[in-house]
Design a protein around this motif. Sequence first.
Motif, short mmCIF file in Angstrom:
data_model
loop_
_atom_site.label_atom_id
_atom_site.label_comp_id
_atom_site.label_asym_id
_atom_site.label_seq_id
_atom_site.Cartn_x
_atom_site.Cartn_y
_atom_site.Cartn_z
N GLY A 1 0.78 -1.23 0.00
CA GLY A 1 0.00 0.00 0.00
C GLY A 1 0.81 1.27 0.00
N PHE A 2 2.10 1.19 0.31
CA PHE A 2 2.92 2.40 0.26
C PHE A 2 4.35 2.05 -0.12
CE2 PHE A 2 5.34 6.09 1.47
CZ PHE A 2 4.50 7.12 1.09
N PRO A 3 4.89 2.78 -1.14
CA PRO A 3 4.23 3.80 -1.95
C PRO A 3 2.97 3.26 -2.65
CG PRO A 3 6.59 3.78 -2.36
CD PRO A 3 6.28 2.56 -1.56
N PRO A 4 2.06 4.14 -3.05
CA PRO A 4 0.80 3.70 -3.66
C PRO A 4 1.04 2.67 -4.77
CG PRO A 4 0.74 6.05 -3.31
CD PRO A 4 2.14 5.62 -2.98
N GLY A 5 0.32 1.56 -4.69
CA GLY A 5 0.46 0.49 -5.67
C GLY A 5 1.44 -0.58 -5.29
N SER A 6 2.23 -0.33 -4.21
CA SER A 6 3.22 -1.32 -3.79
C SER A 6 2.56 -2.52 -3.13
CB SER A 6 4.20 -0.68 -2.79
OG SER A 6 5.03 -1.65 -2.20
N GLU A 7 3.12 -3.70 -3.40
CA GLU A 7 2.64 -4.93 -2.76
C GLU A 7 3.64 -5.45 -1.74
OE1 GLU A 7 1.77 -7.71 -5.82
OE2 GLU A 7 0.16 -6.51 -6.71
N GLY A 8 4.63 -4.63 -1.41
CA GLY A 8 5.67 -5.08 -0.49
C GLY A 8 6.63 -6.00 -1.19
N GLY A 9 7.16 -6.96 -0.48
CA GLY A 9 8.08 -7.92 -1.10
C GLY A 9 9.15 -8.36 -0.13
N ALA A 10 10.13 -9.08 -0.68
CA ALA A 10 11.21 -9.61 0.15
C ALA A 10 12.10 -8.48 0.67
CB ALA A 10 12.06 -10.59 -0.67
N ALA A 11 12.73 -8.72 1.81
CA ALA A 11 13.61 -7.73 2.41
C ALA A 11 14.84 -7.53 1.54
CB ALA A 11 14.02 -8.19 3.81
N SER A 12 15.23 -6.27 1.38
CA SER A 12 16.42 -5.92 0.60
C SER A 12 17.57 -5.60 1.55
CB SER A 12 16.13 -4.71 -0.29
OG SER A 12 15.93 -3.55 0.50
N VAL A 13 18.78 -5.48 0.99
CA VAL A 13 19.94 -5.10 1.79
C VAL A 13 19.71 -3.73 2.42
CG1 VAL A 13 22.38 -4.50 1.72
CG2 VAL A 13 21.54 -6.49 0.45
N SER A 14 19.16 -2.79 1.61
CA SER A 14 18.90 -1.45 2.13
C SER A 14 17.91 -1.49 3.29
CB SER A 14 18.35 -0.55 1.00
OG SER A 14 18.03 0.74 1.49
N GLY A 15 16.85 -2.26 3.13
CA GLY A 15 15.85 -2.36 4.19
C GLY A 15 16.41 -2.95 5.47
N ILE A 16 17.24 -3.96 5.34
CA ILE A 16 17.85 -4.59 6.51
C ILE A 16 18.80 -3.62 7.22
CG2 ILE A 16 19.41 -6.41 7.28
CD1 ILE A 16 18.21 -8.17 5.04
N LEU A 17 19.62 -2.91 6.42
CA LEU A 17 20.55 -1.93 7.00
C LEU A 17 19.78 -0.80 7.69
CD1 LEU A 17 23.30 -1.69 4.23
CD2 LEU A 17 23.50 -2.73 6.50
N HIS A 18 18.67 -0.41 7.10
CA HIS A 18 17.84 0.64 7.72
C HIS A 18 17.40 0.20 9.12
CE1 HIS A 18 15.11 4.09 7.77
NE2 HIS A 18 14.25 3.28 8.37
N LEU A 19 16.95 -1.03 9.24
CA LEU A 19 16.53 -1.54 10.54
C LEU A 19 17.69 -1.63 11.52
CD1 LEU A 19 14.08 -4.40 9.46
CD2 LEU A 19 13.48 -2.19 10.49
N ILE A 20 18.85 -2.07 11.03
CA ILE A 20 20.03 -2.20 11.90
C ILE A 20 20.45 -0.83 12.44
CG2 ILE A 20 22.49 -2.75 11.94
CD1 ILE A 20 21.86 -5.05 10.02
N PHE A 21 20.55 0.15 11.52
CA PHE A 21 20.97 1.48 11.96
C PHE A 21 19.92 2.12 12.86
CE2 PHE A 21 23.54 1.38 7.88
CZ PHE A 21 24.73 1.13 8.54
#
Length: 229
Positions: free
Chosen positions: A116-136
């Motif tokens: 649902g965000f960004p509009p039209g997104s269905e989400g998906g598997a975790a990326s390296v960027s997403g994992i690093l964002h959570l770590i930081f």
Amino acid sequence: MSTASAGFDRRAAVTRSLLGWGVVAGPFYVLVGVVLALTRQGFHLSEHALSLLMLGEFGWMQRLNLILTALMVLAAAWGFLRAIRNGRGLAVAVLVGVYGICLVLSAVFPPDPVPGFPPGSEGGAASVSGILHLIFGALGFAALAAAAFAYAGWCRAIGARTHAVWATVLGVIVLIGFFGGAAFAMIPLGVLLLWISVLAGLSWLALASSHVYAWTPHPVRAQRTPSRV
């Protein structure tokens, strides 16, 4: 040295100015973030973490918000180091500085899209960027909570017990809010806990910066209390 120069402590003035950014950082980040949240199509404050605003066409605005806030936090960290010239001051400064650096890195590595965000997104598997964002994010909030605990220790040492109590309470709230929010990130409860963590952490920074600002000797020597001359 002129009489005017002798009566003015430039070091104290700079220290107070740096600490002032710690007071400004929280309101700036929250105000800009809320404005962006209310004007971004498909974004809902009750469902989406504020960091998701870094995604999409106008994501650069939230990244800039995060980076500018980080610069204010780093300025405050320098102010703590200059004001509290002992081991506890060093601990507070380093930990606040780590939080500021983590804010920058969280902007460099944005989170993953959600359904649902960004509009039209269905989400998906975790990326390296997403994992690093959570770590930081985790490192940053842990450092901010630890800074609150170190500041509480300094407050006890100077007899400011009330400040020590609220700093400890806010530090605990930061930890519970962030890690609880991360655990329930996909439901409104998780978003609420993250908001509580952010507000508690930035409130501690503002209150601590204000306290140390007032504790720092006045730049105009004639206006100092006898105990601070």
